[in-house]
Design an enzyme around this catalytic site. Structure first.
Site, PDB file in Angstrom:
ATOM      1  N   ASN A   1     -13.092 -12.005  10.248  1.00  0.00           N
ATOM      2  CA  ASN A   1     -11.763 -12.581  10.450  1.00  0.00           C
ATOM      3  C   ASN A   1     -11.602 -13.340  11.762  1.00  0.00           C
ATOM      4  O   ASN A   1     -10.508 -13.407  12.317  1.00  0.00           O
ATOM      5  CB  ASN A   1     -10.686 -11.499  10.279  1.00  0.00           C
TER       6      ASN A   1
ATOM      7  N   TYR B   1     -16.086  -0.662  19.159  1.00  0.00           N
ATOM      8  CA  TYR B   1     -15.198  -0.301  18.051  1.00  0.00           C
ATOM      9  C   TYR B   1     -15.204   1.209  17.779  1.00  0.00           C
ATOM     10  O   TYR B   1     -14.926   1.634  16.649  1.00  0.00           O
ATOM     11  CB  TYR B   1     -15.582  -1.070  16.798  1.00  0.00           C
TER      12      TYR B   1
ATOM     13  N   LYS C   1     -15.147 -14.102  17.070  1.00  0.00           N
ATOM     14  CA  LYS C   1     -16.160 -13.273  16.425  1.00  0.00           C
ATOM     15  C   LYS C   1     -17.311 -14.121  15.880  1.00  0.00           C
ATOM     16  O   LYS C   1     -17.203 -15.343  15.740  1.00  0.00           O
ATOM     17  CB  LYS C   1     -15.497 -12.448  15.312  1.00  0.00           C
TER      18      LYS C   1
HETATM   19  P1  IDP Z   1      -7.309  -5.832  14.011  1.00  0.00           P
HETATM   20  O1  IDP Z   1      -8.601  -6.571  14.379  1.00  0.00           O
HETATM   21  O2  IDP Z   1      -6.334  -6.737  13.336  1.00  0.00           O
HETATM   22  O3  IDP Z   1      -6.727  -5.066  15.161  1.00  0.00           O
HETATM   23  P2  IDP Z   1      -8.238  -3.270  12.988  1.00  0.00           P
HETATM   24  O4  IDP Z   1      -7.535  -2.477  11.955  1.00  0.00           O
HETATM   25  O5  IDP Z   1      -8.207  -2.805  14.394  1.00  0.00           O
HETATM   26  O6  IDP Z   1      -7.716  -4.780  12.864  1.00  0.00           O
HETATM   27  O7  IDP Z   1      -9.765  -3.396  12.518  1.00  0.00           O
HETATM   28  C1  IDP Z   1     -10.752  -3.877  13.392  1.00  0.00           C
HETATM   29  C2  IDP Z   1     -11.627  -4.853  12.642  1.00  0.00           C
HETATM   30  O8  IDP Z   1     -12.329  -4.154  11.612  1.00  0.00           O
HETATM   31  C3  IDP Z   1     -10.885  -5.958  11.892  1.00  0.00           C
HETATM   32  O9  IDP Z   1     -10.529  -7.049  12.707  1.00  0.00           O
HETATM   33  C4  IDP Z   1     -11.901  -6.350  10.842  1.00  0.00           C
HETATM   34  O10 IDP Z   1     -12.931  -7.188  11.389  1.00  0.00           O
HETATM   35  C5  IDP Z   1     -12.498  -5.000  10.492  1.00  0.00           C
HETATM   36  N1  IDP Z   1     -11.811  -4.387   9.350  1.00  0.00           N
HETATM   37  C6  IDP Z   1     -10.612  -3.760   9.361  1.00  0.00           C
HETATM   38  N2  IDP Z   1     -10.282  -3.333   8.134  1.00  0.00           N
HETATM   39  C7  IDP Z   1     -11.286  -3.708   7.312  1.00  0.00           C
HETATM   40  C8  IDP Z   1     -11.522  -3.558   5.905  1.00  0.00           C
HETATM   41  O11 IDP Z   1     -10.719  -2.992   5.165  1.00  0.00           O
HETATM   42  N3  IDP Z   1     -12.688  -4.094   5.435  1.00  0.00           N
HETATM   43  C9  IDP Z   1     -13.597  -4.727   6.230  1.00  0.00           C
HETATM   44  N4  IDP Z   1     -13.412  -4.880   7.557  1.00  0.00           N
HETATM   45  C10 IDP Z   1     -12.272  -4.390   8.093  1.00  0.00           C
END
Ligand code: IDP
Ligand code: MG
Length: 147
Positions: free
Chosen positions: A114, A51, A11
């Site tokens: 992340n 997304y 990312k």
């Molecule tokens: P994942 O990437 O581990 O599969 P997902 O729940 O699919 O996680 O969420 C997609 C992306 O959205 C995450 O990797 C992160 O970058 C972002 N994200 C998810 N939850 C949050 C949050 O609570 N705050 C801010 N960004 C979030």
């Protein structure tokens, strides 16, 4: 049966922090074959489409802003049971909850920023790979619409 292919992304936070080389080394040390790789710059519309499943979530706007804020690296990775193996290698979404030694524990800034993406199923992996790589290239991997 679980497939051997996952889609993955480095990312924009990790690209900006010049962590591409370190993360690719981690990918290879973890036993993944890099089958396709491309540096990409997502438009807002593309980030929203990639997304789309998260549309309506409170973090959606922040996620889209982040994902189109800079370059990213899109990859197709191969390993037995690749989707689960890659998710184990990257760790939990929130680096504070990620296991020691995982890519997110090592390189992620926060739950939003992340460092890496991983598909959550074989079906998602196929859709996500097709988002970034031409069908002709995926067909060469014995995969995609033709495979
Ligand atoms: P994942 O990437 O581990 O599969 P997902 O729940 O699919 O996680 O969420 C997609 C992306 O959205 C995450 O990797 C992160 O970058 C972002 N994200 C998810 N939850 C949050 C949050 O609570 N705050 C801010 N960004 C979030
Ligand atoms: Mg996800």
């Amino acid at each position: 049966m679980a497939g051997n292919i996952s889609f993955a992304m480095i990312k924009p936070d990790a690209v900006a922090a010049r962590r591409v080389g370190a993360i690719l080394a981690h990918v290879q040390q973890a036993g993944f074959e890099i089958r396709a790789l491309r540096m990409v710059r997502l438009s807002r519309v593309e980030a929203e489409a990639f997304y789309a499943v998260h549309q309506g979530r409170p973090f959606f706007k922040e996620l889209v802003e982040f994902m189109c804020s800079g370059r990213a690296v899109a990859m197709v990775l191969e390993k037995p049971d690749a989707v689960a193996a890659w998710r184990a290698t990257i760790g939990a979404t929130d680096p504070a909850e990620a296991a020691a030694g995982t890519i997110r524990k090592l390189f992620a800034e926060s739950k939003g920023r992340n460092a890496v993406h991983g598909s959550d199923s074989d079906e998602t992996a196929a859709r996500e790979a097709a988002f970034f790589f031409p069908e002709r290239e995926l067909a060469l991997l014995g995969w995609g619409a033709a495979g």
